[in-house]
Design an enzyme around this catalytic site. Structure first.
Site, PDB file in Angstrom:
ATOM      1  N   GLU B 260       0.885  -1.162   0.000  1.00 22.96           N
ATOM      2  CA  GLU B 260       0.000   0.000   0.000  1.00 22.96           C
ATOM      3  C   GLU B 260       0.921   1.209   0.000  1.00 22.96           C
ATOM      4  O   GLU B 260       1.730   1.366   0.907  1.00 22.96           O
ATOM      5  CB  GLU B 260      -0.896  -0.068   1.239  1.00 22.96           C
ATOM      6  CG  GLU B 260      -2.101   0.814   1.150  1.00 22.96           C
ATOM      7  CD  GLU B 260      -1.941   1.993   2.071  1.00 22.96           C
ATOM      8  OE1 GLU B 260      -1.370   2.999   1.603  1.00 22.96           O
ATOM      9  OE2 GLU B 260      -2.368   1.903   3.219  1.00 22.96           O
ATOM     10  N   CYS B 297      -2.669   7.496   5.103  1.00 25.52           N
ATOM     11  CA  CYS B 297      -2.701   7.065   3.699  1.00 25.52           C
ATOM     12  C   CYS B 297      -3.901   7.682   2.987  1.00 25.52           C
ATOM     13  O   CYS B 297      -3.890   7.851   1.773  1.00 25.52           O
ATOM     14  CB  CYS B 297      -2.838   5.557   3.599  1.00 25.52           C
ATOM     15  SG  CYS B 297      -1.858   4.648   4.786  1.00 25.52           S
TER      16      CYS B 297
END
Lengths: 522, 522
Positions: B260, B297
């Protein structure tokens, strides 16, 4: 599982014609050859069709798959005649393969209707939860985007233009661009036209399916590199699969490649089974090995057993059967040449003994079967003995004891299948070997032969590298639809904006969903 | 989503110590640094433990996950104190993160018990089928093998030693080797010891979990290259994720990498919402942007809207709020330096206007928030404006019309999230934009902010490249267990040799299966 670079690299594109597998001679009129602008046009059309196609309802999409099956059948015998000419495979096999191709399309029609592939999940909002409220969360799987499918040499119908990869990608909602295998342009053209008629009959955008043909690797490379392609399906050689994988990984946006490549499909003869029916197993083994000139991904290229009387009987019987095995036409002159070279190389390896060759065939491209034997020690000391020779060649590895059997298993690369021949007295040994087999293969079968892959829900035609490039999936059976899907989550979206199947008032028709973590059949 | 290569590359391994995030100064005693022999030992232990661990029954594995949660809680305040020191994050956030970590482990305990992840399928034999009988086929998912997990800088608990990747891999039956993030050795050590106690309490092999710590990239590289590692989980920078991906793909046997990496999480302000509450949205936006120094994120790094009074009100309000936003300590000096440089670079771009900076912080590593604006035209002509600046920096893109909004969306790279602020009058526009958003993101949310990722069944924390390296999965929520599983098919196996859950007499306890294609809850 095939290596036919030689046939693919035909430089003179002005004479791209069918090649009769039996003679290696070009026949019929030249085919128009697609160029890079056709790749661009096909990908543009697929991309433009994607949103419309993926938003079709399940019934529309299921009927489309069924219509393709109907149109393929409606081609009639012309399809079988073309496939016989271009592949050298016998009529009965190709009629069976057509049945399988149609069956696959119908299976996926049923899968699409079931809606289970949507993977619906709903976690209802909890506005009063402390310390923070929980939002309304809903999830569904959506298709990845346009898929590039490469036709396979050894299944001109079931793994080609309208084969398994095409059926599963279309079922998932992905437009498909097929790069037809250059060994069967006529067969591919007939099937592509059938798909075109199904698209028109169902009122779908033409870009849902395109078919590109031509010699050489440029078309395929351009297709994999096209930014509008979202995934690749391939069945072929290890070299070909790895080349496509490298292209896909080097893209600015890498994409998944589902390449089915290389497997020698170990067959384990367990002691009690070998003692009770070694000779019968030997004869049956040769039947599986030589069927269709051994040109199956699941061909049994390796036999493992502990030495002794049972194995001697197996070898004697297999040797006898192989000596009388008829040679039949191989798929292409290139495949025949690679097979002949592979057998010759094996025969020259230290510690490898040739047991028998089959009959010489009448044609120049007939594959003469070959059976070798070696010891576990020799096998473990030369990794090349574990490489696939595509065709009717196999090697019997004599082990001194069960521990050597296990060591050979642990030394193997990833495989599509492993086969156990066993009696009830062998169950303890089978149970003990099972974990090591599970870690290396996609399918474990008992008391049968790995050739013949059932198109079913519980089938896995896949396995750890290098059997495939992605062990997490299968290329045969209904689970294959998952390859072309990815999850999207919707948080606090208004009912009217949500996808229809995630709305509160969705007509569920038994489509399963996970509601707050519990299965709900609605 | 973070870039802290600077902190990771500390050459002097003899002085590998905690670094206080607030001061950048080393504190406490040096930690023993692991070497390549430790990587080898950890992977050997994981491999040796794999078959025993994956054959544990579901209840044993669920209780193990619950025991880890219990042991983490039992560490008490020492864990929070260490995490505050090493991450600079405030107490309330870290206590919340501990709760989330424990919640994740318990969620996966429930997932393991449910057994749905086994994906059981049975196609019973049809011995009388014509022309060929159908064999008995049974399928289950098995774990991939030992998994390497890389701790994240920005979630020292929830995405680190016992974070989401570890929980989902252990749930799937995979042993885990964690490479702890070098920014929080003490926090990681405490959690690793807690997992060790849980392993001992549950009587599992010690190799089920190992924890490796040290500066530099050598440990991590060796771990990814180790042939016994079967998959990789990573949350971090684009550069770091791509480096691991390249290592994994270059192995003799390539393996999946779930990295990720990078996302700017576009926020779309639709016209009616903007007209009715532009100012309120501006203030709320800054709250999401600056929370935790923007080190999420899913931080909203891009705002899209059509110009006009509503957007003016949004910008005025956001600018005012940002001017008074407090600066807080960033995770590491390296992350702070990268953030400062990113903001400086953005400020120097042609066509980009700085709207406001937040307050200067007291410490040397405080992140001063930044808000920019530009036009759609400028944004579309410079792809670097779409790159993530990890921290509390965002850019408002003024579009002249809806068509420009769409063009900017279509120009975006893959994202974790997209946010729609909308009223009921905006529903038609939202519906029209939805397909383009679905193709680019993993989660679409309305009338909220992307920060705050619910750990749930219907969550997707993932998305197309470069948000992640594999859009087919999620790193948060129960669906994450699927990352670490692959299918195996069993054909005609004797009952005693079959895995217990596939036998005819299996105690099903409501575990769903597909029986001849139909869902069967048993």
């Amino acid at each position: 599982m095939t290596d036919d670079t030689a046939t693919i690299d035909r430089a003179d594109t002005s004479e791209f014609r069918s090649v009769a597998a039996a003679t290696g001679e070009p026949v019929g009129d030249p085919f128009p050859v697609h160029g890079l602008s056709d790749v661009d046009a096909a990908c543009a059309a697929a991309d433009a069709a994607f949103d419309a196609y993926r938003s079709t309802d399940r019934e529309t999409r299921a009927q489309f798959l069924e219509k393709i099956a109907e149109e393929i059948l409606a081609i009639g015998d012309d399809l079988i005649v073309a496939a016989i000419l271009e592949s050298g495979l016998p009529r009965a096999r190709l009629e069976g393969e057509r049945g399988r191709t149609i069956g696959q399309l119908k299976l996926f029609a049923g899968v699409v209707r079931s809606g289970a592939w949507l993977g619906l999940r709903i976690d209802p909002a909890m506005p009063d939860r402390q310390p923070l409220p929980r939002p309304d969360l809903r999830l569904r799987m959506i298709p990845l985007g346009p898929v590039a499918v490469f036709g396979a040499s050894n299944f001109p119908l079931a793994f080609s233009t309208a084969g398994g990869d095409t059926a599963s990608a279309l079922a998932a909602g992905c437009p498909v661009v097929v790069k037809g295998h250059p060994a069967h342009p006529q067969t591919g053209a007939l099937v592509a036209e059938a798909i075109g008629r199904a698209i028109a009959a169902c009122g779908l955008p033409a870009g849902v399916f395109s078919h590109l043909v031509g010699p050489g690797n440029d078309l395929g490379s351009a297709l994999v590199k096209d930014p509008r392609i979202a995934a690749v399906g391939f069945t072929g050689s290890r070299g070909g699969g790895l080349a496509l994988l490298a292209l896909a990984q080097a893209r600015p946006v890498p994409i998944p490649v589902y390449a089915e490549m290389s497997s020698i499909n170990p067959v384990l003869l367990l002691p009690a089974a070998l003692a009770s029916r070694g000779a019968a197993l030997g004869a049956a083994f040769v039947g599986s090995l030589t069927m269709g000139s051994g040109q199956f991904c699941t061909n049994p290229g390796l036999v493992l057993a502990v030495e002794g009387e049972g194995l001697d009987a197996f070898i004697t019987s297999a040797t006898e059967a192989l000596l009388t095995a008829e040679a039949s036409t191989m798929l292409t002159p290139g495949i025949h040449a690679a097979y002949s070279k592979g057998v010759e190389t094996l025969a020259g390896k230290p510690g490898v003994e040739l047991l028998a060759r089959g009959k010489l065939g009448a044609g120049t491209t007939c594959g003469q079967a070959a059976l070798f034997t070696t010891t576990a020690e020799a096998f473990l000391s030369d990794e090349s003995l574990g490489h696939e020779v595509f065709g009717a060649s196999s090697i019997v590895v004599k082990c001194r004891n069960t521990d050597e059997v296990r060591r050979v298993i642990e030394d193997l690369e990833g495989q599509l299948t492993a086969t156990l021949h066993m009696d009830s007295q062998d169950e303890a040994m089978a149970t003990e070997l099972l974990p090591a087999l599970e870690r290396r293969v996609g399918r474990i079968l008992a008391n049968g032969w790995p050739t013949g892959v059932e198109v079913a829900h519980a089938m896995v035609h896949g396995g750890p590298y290098p059997a495939t490039s992605d062990a997490r999936t299968t290329s045969v059976g209904s689970l294959a639809i998952d390859r072309f899907l990815r999850p999207v989550s919707y948080q606090n979206l208004a009912q009217s904006v949500l996808p229809p199947e995630l709305r509160d008032d969705a007509a569920r028709d038994g489509v399963p969903r996970l509601l707050d973590g519990a299965l709900d059949l609605g």
